[in-house]
Design an enzyme around this catalytic site. Sequence first.
Site, PDB file in Angstrom:
ATOM      1  N   ARG A  61       0.827  -1.207   0.000  1.00  0.00           N
ATOM      2  CA  ARG A  61       0.000   0.000   0.000  1.00  0.00           C
ATOM      3  C   ARG A  61       0.862   1.258   0.000  1.00  0.00           C
ATOM      4  O   ARG A  61       2.019   1.231   0.403  1.00  0.00           O
ATOM      5  CB  ARG A  61      -0.915   0.006   1.225  1.00  0.00           C
ATOM      6  CG  ARG A  61      -2.034  -1.023   1.174  1.00  0.00           C
ATOM      7  CD  ARG A  61      -2.902  -0.957   2.426  1.00  0.00           C
ATOM      8  NE  ARG A  61      -2.191  -1.432   3.610  1.00  0.00           N
ATOM      9  CZ  ARG A  61      -1.641  -0.669   4.528  1.00  0.00           C
ATOM     10  NH1 ARG A  61      -1.688   0.655   4.414  1.00  0.00           N
ATOM     11  NH2 ARG A  61      -1.018  -1.189   5.578  1.00  0.00           N
ATOM     12  N   LYS A 201      -9.036  -1.868   0.649  1.00  0.00           N
ATOM     13  CA  LYS A 201      -8.860  -0.995   1.796  1.00  0.00           C
ATOM     14  C   LYS A 201      -9.635   0.316   1.631  1.00  0.00           C
ATOM     15  O   LYS A 201      -9.987   0.965   2.624  1.00  0.00           O
ATOM     16  CB  LYS A 201      -7.384  -0.715   2.032  1.00  0.00           C
ATOM     17  CG  LYS A 201      -6.619  -1.915   2.571  1.00  0.00           C
ATOM     18  CD  LYS A 201      -7.240  -2.474   3.852  1.00  0.00           C
ATOM     19  CE  LYS A 201      -6.409  -3.602   4.433  1.00  0.00           C
ATOM     20  NZ  LYS A 201      -7.109  -4.254   5.591  1.00  0.00           N
ATOM     21  N   HIS A 220     -10.425  -3.763  12.229  1.00  0.00           N
ATOM     22  CA  HIS A 220      -9.381  -4.407  11.449  1.00  0.00           C
ATOM     23  C   HIS A 220      -9.000  -5.679  12.188  1.00  0.00           C
ATOM     24  O   HIS A 220      -8.056  -5.705  12.982  1.00  0.00           O
ATOM     25  CB  HIS A 220      -8.178  -3.468  11.301  1.00  0.00           C
ATOM     26  CG  HIS A 220      -7.153  -3.961  10.336  1.00  0.00           C
ATOM     27  ND1 HIS A 220      -5.802  -3.752  10.520  1.00  0.00           N
ATOM     28  CD2 HIS A 220      -7.269  -4.652   9.179  1.00  0.00           C
ATOM     29  CE1 HIS A 220      -5.133  -4.290   9.510  1.00  0.00           C
ATOM     30  NE2 HIS A 220      -6.003  -4.842   8.688  1.00  0.00           N
ATOM     31  N   SER A 238      -1.303  -6.180   9.295  1.00  0.00           N
ATOM     32  CA  SER A 238      -0.932  -7.216   8.345  1.00  0.00           C
ATOM     33  C   SER A 238       0.366  -7.889   8.769  1.00  0.00           C
ATOM     34  O   SER A 238       1.323  -7.228   9.164  1.00  0.00           O
ATOM     35  CB  SER A 238      -0.767  -6.595   6.952  1.00  0.00           C
ATOM     36  OG  SER A 238      -0.317  -7.554   6.039  1.00  0.00           O
ATOM     37  N   LYS A 242      -3.370 -12.517  11.780  1.00  0.00           N
ATOM     38  CA  LYS A 242      -4.846 -12.518  11.742  1.00  0.00           C
ATOM     39  C   LYS A 242      -5.386 -13.672  10.896  1.00  0.00           C
ATOM     40  O   LYS A 242      -6.281 -14.406  11.315  1.00  0.00           O
ATOM     41  CB  LYS A 242      -5.384 -11.195  11.181  1.00  0.00           C
ATOM     42  CG  LYS A 242      -5.139  -9.986  12.025  1.00  0.00           C
ATOM     43  CD  LYS A 242      -5.994  -8.798  11.589  1.00  0.00           C
ATOM     44  CE  LYS A 242      -5.954  -8.506  10.113  1.00  0.00           C
ATOM     45  NZ  LYS A 242      -4.585  -8.187   9.626  1.00  0.00           N
ATOM     46  N   THR A 243      -4.860 -13.808   9.685  1.00  0.00           N
ATOM     47  CA  THR A 243      -5.352 -14.842   8.773  1.00  0.00           C
ATOM     48  C   THR A 243      -4.962 -16.224   9.267  1.00  0.00           C
ATOM     49  O   THR A 243      -5.791 -17.140   9.331  1.00  0.00           O
ATOM     50  CB  THR A 243      -4.807 -14.606   7.356  1.00  0.00           C
ATOM     51  OG1 THR A 243      -5.233 -13.327   6.897  1.00  0.00           O
ATOM     52  CG2 THR A 243      -5.315 -15.670   6.395  1.00  0.00           C
ATOM     53  N   ASP A 257     -10.006 -10.387   7.930  1.00  0.00           N
ATOM     54  CA  ASP A 257      -9.385  -9.063   7.919  1.00  0.00           C
ATOM     55  C   ASP A 257     -10.273  -7.912   8.388  1.00  0.00           C
ATOM     56  O   ASP A 257      -9.793  -7.031   9.074  1.00  0.00           O
ATOM     57  CB  ASP A 257      -8.882  -8.759   6.508  1.00  0.00           C
ATOM     58  CG  ASP A 257      -7.916  -7.591   6.469  1.00  0.00           C
ATOM     59  OD1 ASP A 257      -7.108  -7.451   7.410  1.00  0.00           O
ATOM     60  OD2 ASP A 257      -7.956  -6.814   5.505  1.00  0.00           O
ATOM     61  N   ARG A 323       1.088 -12.439  -1.852  1.00  0.00           N
ATOM     62  CA  ARG A 323      -0.291 -12.567  -1.380  1.00  0.00           C
ATOM     63  C   ARG A 323      -1.101 -13.595  -2.184  1.00  0.00           C
ATOM     64  O   ARG A 323      -0.816 -13.860  -3.352  1.00  0.00           O
ATOM     65  CB  ARG A 323      -1.007 -11.219  -1.503  1.00  0.00           C
ATOM     66  CG  ARG A 323      -0.483 -10.128  -0.596  1.00  0.00           C
ATOM     67  CD  ARG A 323      -1.074 -10.221   0.785  1.00  0.00           C
ATOM     68  NE  ARG A 323      -0.623  -9.153   1.650  1.00  0.00           N
ATOM     69  CZ  ARG A 323      -1.207  -8.851   2.808  1.00  0.00           C
ATOM     70  NH1 ARG A 323      -2.270  -9.531   3.209  1.00  0.00           N
ATOM     71  NH2 ARG A 323      -0.740  -7.884   3.563  1.00  0.00           N
TER      72      ARG A 323
END
Length: 537
Positions: A61, A201, A220, A238, A242-243, A257, A323
Site C-alpha cells: 500500500r 482498503k 481491522h 498485516s 490474523k489470517t 481481515d 499474497r
Amino acid sequence: MREVGLRNGAFGADKFGFKRLAAVHWNLPEPALYEHAIIRGEATIAEGGTLAADTGAHTGRSPKDKFIVFDTMTDKTVWWDNNGKITQEQFQTLHDDFIAHAEGKELFAQDLYGGADPKHRIKTRVYTEYAWHSLFIRTLLRRPDRSELAAFVPELTIVDLPSFKADPKRHGVRSETVIAIDFSRRIVLIGNTSYAGEMKKSVFSTLNYYLPGNGVMPMHCSANVGPQGDSALFFGLSGTGKTTLSADPNRTLIGDDEHGWSGDGIFNFEGGCYAKTIRLSAEAEPEIYAASKRFGTVLENVVIDPETRVPNFDDGSKTENTRSAYPLEAIPNASRTSCAGHPKNIIMLTADAFGVMPPIAKLTPAQAMYHFISGYTAKVAGTEKGVKDPEATFSTCFGAPFLPRHPSEYGKLLRELIAKHDVDCWLVNTGWTGGKYGVGSRMPIKATRALLGRVLDGSLKSVKFRTDSYFGFAVPEAVDGVDSKLLHPETTWSDRKEFAATARHLVDMFQKNFVKFEKHVDADIKAAAPEIRIAAE
C-alpha cells in the site's frame, strides 16, 4: 461503447461520466476474467489453476498517497492529523482527468457488497483497467446473486486506473500515485499503482467513516466462531497472524481481515481472504495452502517456475508481501453467512520487534483500551511500500492507515461493547523472543496456537498469573505444553541487563506515544499505561 454482461441499464458507465470507452465488461465471472487477463498479457496460470499477477513497482500500500476531500461534512468528522487533505476543486479536477484518461479503454465493472449484514452493507461498483483486478475485487468483496444485478444501484464507486499518473501541482497530491476519497460523493479514485489491496482498503476506509454513526464498530480484525457459538476477534496489522490464527480447523471462519460489530453481533465486510504467502507451507497452514492452489484464486507477486508453473512460496525476491486472494468458500469450514453472535474473547496481536513481550497476557478492560488505542506492533516487510525489515510502530486501533475518524470514537464504541457483552481481552505477541529482531527468533506458532486454544476453551483463565514487571498485565506462570521460558521473556535472553534496558525503552515509547491521546480518554485508561512497577529480576 460496447457493453458486455449484466448491469443495471439506468446506472451504467455513462451515468458516472465515462465517455467514448471502447467497451465495458459488466460483472464477468471467473472464467471470462481469466480469459481476458491471459489474452491481455496481465497474468499467467500457475499450477492448480491460480491466476498469477505482478504489481510492478508498488508491492504494498501507499498510505502517504491517500487523500480525503475536505468539505462541510468532513471538516469536523475526519481525523485530519492522520489523513491527507485535498479540496473539492482538486478532487473534481482529478475526477475529470480520470474520465479523460479512460477514453478509448476497455474497463471491467463489478457490482458488489461491502458487508455481510444487509442492514449495514454498502453497494459498491468497481471499475478497473485490468481484468485481474476485476477478479481480485470480485473475490475480496461480497458477490450479489445474479438476480440482484438488474436493480443494483451503487452507493460507492471506485475507479482503479493503474496507468493514470497524478500531477502533484494540478491535483494537490504528493506524487504521481494517488488514492483519493470523496466521502460526500462516495467516490474513490486510484491511480499509478497496480497493488490490488488499495481497492479493498478503500471500501474498508469508507465503512470506517460511515458505520460509527450507526452505532456499528468497524474493526481491522479476523474472526471465527466455535461449536457453541463462542465467537472471537483477532485484531492486528498485516503480518501479525490474523489470517493464520483465525483459520482454525476446529472453528468456523467468519473472515480474515475486516469486520463490523453491531447490536446483533459480528459480521464480515468481505467475501474472500487476502493472505500473506511468504514461506507458506501445507504442513503449517494446510487450509490457506490448499486455497492458494485452486482455480479462482489470485496470486500476487509470487514467484512462479517458468517451466513447471509451480509457485515458490519461499521466494521473496519480488517482495516479502506476496499474497493470495481466494474466496471464503475455499476454506472448508468457512461460515456461509459470515455472521456470528457477540464475541466472548478479543485477542490483540502484536508483533513485538523488541522481543520483550510475553506470548500472551490477560488485559483488564482499561488495559485493553490502552493497548487498542496504542496499537503497538511491527510493520512487517513489504506490507507498505518502502518497508524492508520489521519496524516497531504504534498503529492506533491496529489500523491507523484506514481510520478516517479520531481513534477515541472507535475506542469508545469498543469499550461500550466489551462492557455490555462481558468480553475477555488478551494481548498475544506473535513477534520475537530471545532478543530483538535480527537477534532473537519469531515466537513459535505452535506455542501461540496452544495458548489460544486454552483461551478459546476457557481454561487459561484458571491458571496462576503473575503481574508483568513492565507492563502491569497478567501473564500465566506456566501452561501445559508451552515452554515456560517463553512465558518469562527475560529468561530467553542471553543478557538480562540488555533485556531490562530494552524493556524500559519500549515502556518509554508507549508512554511518549500515548501523550497525544490522553485528553481523549478516561483516567483509568491513562492509569493502565506501562511503567516500571517493581525491580526487574
